[in-house]
Each structure stands twice: as C-alpha cells, then as structure tokens.
Motif scaffolding. Sequence first.
Motif, PDB file in Angstrom:
ATOM      1  N   GLY A  24     -69.942  31.397  -1.851  1.00 44.07           N
ATOM      2  CA  GLY A  24     -71.902  31.520  -1.078  1.00 44.07           C
ATOM      3  C   GLY A  24     -72.829  30.313  -1.195  1.00 44.07           C
ATOM      4  N   SER A  81     -65.096  39.727  -1.291  1.00 44.09           N
ATOM      5  CA  SER A  81     -65.724  38.645  -0.181  1.00 44.09           C
ATOM      6  C   SER A  81     -65.677  37.400  -0.939  1.00 44.09           C
ATOM      7  N   ASP A 107     -65.359  33.591  -2.106  1.00 43.81           N
ATOM      8  CA  ASP A 107     -65.561  32.196  -0.843  1.00 43.81           C
ATOM      9  C   ASP A 107     -64.807  31.016  -1.598  1.00 43.81           C
ATOM     10  N   MET A 124     -74.472  33.738   1.072  1.00 42.18           N
ATOM     11  CA  MET A 124     -74.276  34.435   2.650  1.00 42.18           C
ATOM     12  C   MET A 124     -73.602  35.129   2.155  1.00 42.18           C
ATOM     13  N   THR A 125     -72.824  35.633   1.048  1.00 45.11           N
ATOM     14  CA  THR A 125     -72.580  37.280   1.268  1.00 45.11           C
ATOM     15  C   THR A 125     -72.743  38.136   0.341  1.00 45.11           C
ATOM     16  N   LYS A 144     -76.279  37.139   5.482  1.00 40.32           N
ATOM     17  CA  LYS A 144     -74.892  37.989   6.575  1.00 40.32           C
ATOM     18  C   LYS A 144     -76.000  39.882   6.469  1.00 40.32           C
ATOM     19  N   GLU A 145     -76.368  39.716   6.208  1.00 41.25           N
ATOM     20  CA  GLU A 145     -77.074  41.068   6.765  1.00 41.25           C
ATOM     21  C   GLU A 145     -77.870  40.465   7.482  1.00 41.25           C
ATOM     22  N   GLN A 167     -78.433  37.775   9.332  1.00 37.67           N
ATOM     23  CA  GLN A 167     -78.365  37.650  10.607  1.00 37.67           C
ATOM     24  C   GLN A 167     -78.026  39.366  11.478  1.00 37.67           C
ATOM     25  N   GLU A 168     -77.332  39.473  10.899  1.00 41.00           N
ATOM     26  CA  GLU A 168     -77.377  40.665  11.890  1.00 41.00           C
ATOM     27  C   GLU A 168     -78.658  41.599  12.050  1.00 41.00           C
ATOM     28  N   LYS A 227     -72.454  29.638   9.625  1.00 35.63           N
ATOM     29  CA  LYS A 227     -71.351  30.565   9.158  1.00 35.63           C
ATOM     30  C   LYS A 227     -70.751  30.516   8.164  1.00 35.63           C
ATOM     31  N   ASP A 228     -70.145  30.805   7.877  1.00 40.03           N
ATOM     32  CA  ASP A 228     -69.515  30.681   6.244  1.00 40.03           C
ATOM     33  C   ASP A 228     -68.776  30.098   6.458  1.00 40.03           C
TER      34      ASP A 228
END
Length: 506
Positions: free
Chosen positions: A223, A299, A301, A435-436, A445-446, A448-449, A497-498
């Motif tokens: 990530g 999760s 990468d 990222m993750t 990710k969190e 972004q949400e 994005k990932d």
Amino acid sequence: MSFQKTSFSNQTSKNYKIFYQLWFLILSILFMPQSMFSRTVEVREGESIQKAIDSLDKGDTVKVFPGVYHEFLFVDKTHFTLSGVIINGKWPILDGEGKLNDGVIGSGANFIIENFHIKNYKANGVMTQGAGNITMRKLIVENTGIYGIYPTMGTNVLVEDTVSLGIADAAIYIGMCHNVDVRRNEVYGSVIGIEIENSTNVLIEGNTVYDNSAGIVAFALPGLPLKKVENVIIRNNFIFDNNHRNFAEPGALVAGVPPGIGIGVMAGDAVTIEGNIIRRNSFAGIGIGDNNLLPNSKSPDPDVEPNPDRNKILDNVFIDNGVRKWNDFVSWIFYVIRVLFSGNPIPESPNGGKVGIFPEGYDVVASGKGKGNCLISPDSVTKIGTADYGICQPQETSVKIKTMIGDPKLGEAKSDARELGKQVFGAVCSGCHSMTLRTVGPPIKEIQEKYKKNVFGVVSFASMPKKVRPGFIEMPSQKYLGNEKLTAVANYILNLKDEENRGVAK
Ligand code: HEC
C-alpha cells in the motif's frame, strides 16, 4: 652576450607573469564556487533559529550556539546547512516540550544538519521529505512520538554518528529512499532501532543497537508508492539485548512487532547480513518472514512480492539468542496483553514459521516461502524454518561495497514530473497512511469513505487535526505545507484508487 639574452627573457617572462596573474584572477572570479558568496548567520540562545533560516538562501549556513530553543524548524531551501556549535560539551538543544510536533523538517536537496540535541517532540525529531543528497550527522534524538531520524523519499542519504533513544516507533527510519548509508549510530530504548522500509540500496554498518524491542528491520509493506525493500547490507553492527517492552501506540503497525528480535526481514530481497555480533535477543537473533506476518494480510498489494528472496546470512557471531530472562519475560507478558486487546491479532503463519504468542527463541527464525535464501554455516546456529535455505558461499561477501551513496546528480533531480499531490503524499502522508493498512494513521480507504469528495474537509483536518479515533495518536498538523500542497494532496488521496497507487513510482 649571454647576460643580454637573460635580461631579455626575464623581461618577457615578467610580462607573461602579469598576464597570467590577471587571467587567473578573471577566471577565478568567473568560476568562483557558489560557496564564496554564501552567508552564515549565527544564532544565540534567546534568538529565533527559524528567523535566521528564513533570512537566508540557497548555499547558506545557520550556526546555532549552545542553549535551549523551543522551536519547530522548517528548511525549504536547497544546499542549506543547519549546524550546531558545541562549546565545552554544551550542545544547542531543540526541545519541543511535548507540545510541538517535529523538531526539524527539511524539504530541499543538499541539506546538511549536524550537532543538535533534539528532544520531546510529539512526532519526529528530524524529517526530510522528498529531497536528495541529505546528510544527518552528530545528532542526539530523544523521546519523540513517532520517528527519531526520518528521511523519506530521498536519494543519497547519509545518517552517521547519531544517538537516538526513547523513540516510540523507529529511532532511525529510512522510508522509501534509494542509496543510503547508515553508519556508526547508537540506537537504544526504542521500539525499533533502525528500520528500512520500501527502500533500495542501503548499507547499515557499524551501528550499536541495543535494548529496543527489535534492533534492525527491513520491511516491504503493502500500500505504499514504492514496492520493495531490496539490496540491503546489514554489516558489522553490534546488536544485543533487544528485548524491550514494545511501547508503541497499541494498534499501530509496529505494536505487532514481538520483542526480542535482533534483525528482522519481512518480504525483503537481497538482504546481506554479515559480520554482526548478535547477542541475547530473546526471540530471534535474525528473523526472516513474509507479509503473512502483517495484520490484515488478507488485503495484500499485488505489486508487493510478499516473500523474502535471495537473502544471505553470512558470517556473524551469534551468542545466547532465544534465551529468555526474567525482564524479557515481562516484555512478553506486555506483548501478549497488547496483542489480545489491540484487535490486531498476530496471524498464524501458515507455513510452519512458528510465530505464535509464546514462540521459543532461536538464532535464526524463518517463516514463509521464498527463493534463493542461504545461510553460511547452518550447523553453527540454532534455527527453525530454514529447511529451504541453501548454503551461502564465502565469496558472496559484501566487503567490497563501501558505500551505497551514488552520483550527487541523482539526488539533485526533482522526483520526476510527478504532480504535486502525488509527491506530497509520497513524501509526507504515506509515512503514516497506507492505502489499505492501518500504519500510524487510518488507511486511505477509510478516509475516502468518510470524506467522499470533500477536499476542503481533508485540508482543514490536515492543517488543524483533532483527536478522532481512540487508540490512535493525534495526527500532527500539516499546516506548514501551505494551502497549495494540502489541496493537491487532498485531491490526490480522495481520488486515489488501489491500482493508481500501485502505479506510483515503482
Ligand atoms: C505522523 C503521522 C501522520 C502523518 C504524516 C499524516 N497523518 Fe493523517 N492521520 C494520522 C493519524 C494518527 C490519524 C488518526 C487521528 C485520529 O483519528 O485521532 C490521521 C487521520 C487523518 C485523517 C482522518 C481524519 C478524520 O476525520 O477521521 C485525514 C483526512 C488525514 N489524516 C489526512 C492526512 C494528510 C492529507 C496527510 C499528509 C499531508 C496526513 N494525514 C499525514 C497520522 C498522520
């Protein structure tokens, strides 16, 4: 006759002499090194170091005299030197009093910092961001909340003759750098002594590393914009008694590092471990594993190759590793409590590497798959999980390599034409946000949400963070970056994005 001739030639040579002298003068003015025009400003106790920095320019020097300075210093200039003056054993001290975030942040290439005692900062002692040709030497860094000495995204980085202690994450942290020498430092009483993360071409030599939870580690984490840790030499270090209680913020990634590791390699490639004295580390003199050791390793990468490959354990001295004493046992009790209550349980290693809660200790502990790893004299060490390891040959020694630092031009180069947001993310935010994964801060990710497309929300949070999540440290303010960079980075992370993140700066 001969007399006349001589006098004539004397005359000519005199003319030539004057001509040459003049010519030399002109040439030397034309090609006068920049340093001849550079200025030096002296700062004494009671004066502001930052003011002096701001009054200067490229090529200049600030000299700071002994005294205590409660400042955060930001150096956004190239070819700049920040130099302490030590008089009768008295150093200039930067003291954040537990209120300021960072001691020094440098963001220009060709930056030198030396002769400072830096203590009591909430985040980092000295950090450099995205800049190359960095020298950090003769520093004492003490009691900082995240990293002690922290170059990130730099090429050609030298860290030498420093002392760091009492750091709640890594005392010296090499994050996403190329061409690095870390030599003759003393690091102790920290969670991790020296950490190399997602960096390539690194020489760690002649350091004294003791009483940390883990001594020296090389990790490839998922990530992050750079995807591997490779070509690392860990040589001629003293690495002993690294059994300290892990006092990282519970739930932070490093809180999952079990105490008692001398040298740790996770998903690292071509790491050569040679000539070290590795003594009394209660879990593993050397531990080599894959990314299954990470929490949330479900999760991963796809661009991080998760196995350790081509690592060499050459001649080292192993003494009494894997022997647990009473105080190490106490560290382990703390560790178990932390693991049980952090919500980040240590995963079971599927391939026999036995990284449980109460593992037995060995000189060498290996887990995970991986190709081309070797051990030079397997019979002389206690070991587990090394069945696939070959036998290294003496000629594989790294002794010919004296430094990893390369051509200064590499360090001068601006990090490509990457846009600003990407660069700021890589150099600053990614130190704590992946990222993750939860590293120091929550995963992107969190974020972004939570923020969706609210760029302004991210900018205001980053410039004036508040405590949001229990069990996380408070995020240090990033206000110094200024609106332009913050807006760029906010845009960048909200749209990241990932797959895109994987594409960044491989
Ligand atoms: C030194 C570590 C560190 C750095 C560097 C850092 N952060 Fe953070 N960040 C954190 C931590 C820790 C939290 C969680 C704070 C909390 O929940 O109390 C956080 C939380 C956040 C949040 C979530 C806020 C919320 O409302 O939940 C955002 C947005 C954020 N960071 C953006 C950034 C940006 C943008 C950068 C780069 C300019 C950055 N961070 C750099 C540590 C860091």
